[in-house]
Design a protein around this motif. Structure first.
Motif: not given
Length: 239
Positions: A163-171, A194-208
């Motif tokens: 149901k939910l995927i966490f991506a922790d600094e994936p790049t 249709g997955e819920t994806l939460i990305i955690v990052t320090h990089d504004p480019e990845i946030a986009k």
């Protein structure tokens, strides 16, 4: 419908006589099928927030509700079973088992769910082909590049359709070109299913890449903004 909602989450660490406030009364919700980014510099509290949301750390106060279930009071065993059934992870350091092939690594979440070997192997092969690794099925992590290993990680996260995927600094361990390829693939997969994806990052480019960007600073939520450029790319998910 909200996939995950946290209410008044506070996390305090006691180090000797010192009290360190890692999170200070954060509340937020992420809708089902939403691609959301938690953005913050090192030490901002974003990783602690991820750990609390995923049940890897307990909050000092507040509640975590996933899919309508308040999981805050779960025991460690209950949380482990809940994660197996409902949550996928994509890690910065890939976290692949070095003695296993790509197929075996991807099939692991299905093995934990008790899926028969033949069926889980077939699903793992299909998912590896979907991330363009059909020619690396029997390769072990040491025989693959960082980008290929992260694609295995993506396949593993999605194979059980959590149901939910966490991506922790994936790049975090990838060069910019490979990082872009990985992000394109990961976001496309989330939209496809249709997955819920939460990305955690320090990089504004990845946030986009996210439809919504939540910025954390000194353990507090300082902004919560929609990203129309990313939201406009959303497609109807597969059933």
């Amino acid at each position: 419908m909200d996939m995950i909602s946290i209410r008044d989450i506070r996390k305090v660490y006691h180090i000797g006589t010192e009290k360190v406030v890692a999170l200070g009364r954060i509340s937020l919700s992420v809708a089902q099928g939403e691609i959301c980014c938690i953005l913050g510099t090192s030490g901002s509290g974003k990783s602690t927030l991820l750990n609390v949301m995923a049940g890897l750390e307990r909050p000092s106060r507040g509640s975590v509700i996933i899919g309508g279930t308040d999981v805050t009071k779960y025991s460690e065993k209950q949380w482990a079973l809940f994660r197996q059934k409902n949550i996928g992870f994509i890690f910065q350091s890939y976290n692949l088992l070095p003695t296993m092939t790509a197929v075996e690594n991807v099939a692991l979440p299905l093995a934990f769910r008790g899926v028969a070997k033949e069926l889980r192997t077939g699903k793992a092969v299909k998912m590896l082909r979907a991330v363009r690794l059909g020619d690396r099925l029997l390769h072990r992590p040491t025989q693959m590049s960082g980008g290929q290993q992260q694609r295995v990680g993506i396949a593993r996260a999605f194979v059980a359709r959590p149901k939910l995927i966490f991506a922790d600094e994936p790049t975090g361990n990838l060069d910019s070109k490979t990082g872009q390829e990985v992000m394109d693939l990961m976001v496309a997969m989330a939209r496809k299913y249709g997955e819920t994806l939460i990305i955690v990052t320090h990089d504004p480019e990845i946030a986009k890449y996210a439809e919504r960007i939540i910025t954390i600073h000194d353990g507090c939520k300082v902004s919560d903004e929609s990203n129309p450029a990313a939201a406009g790319k959303k497609e109807e998910p597969e059933s």
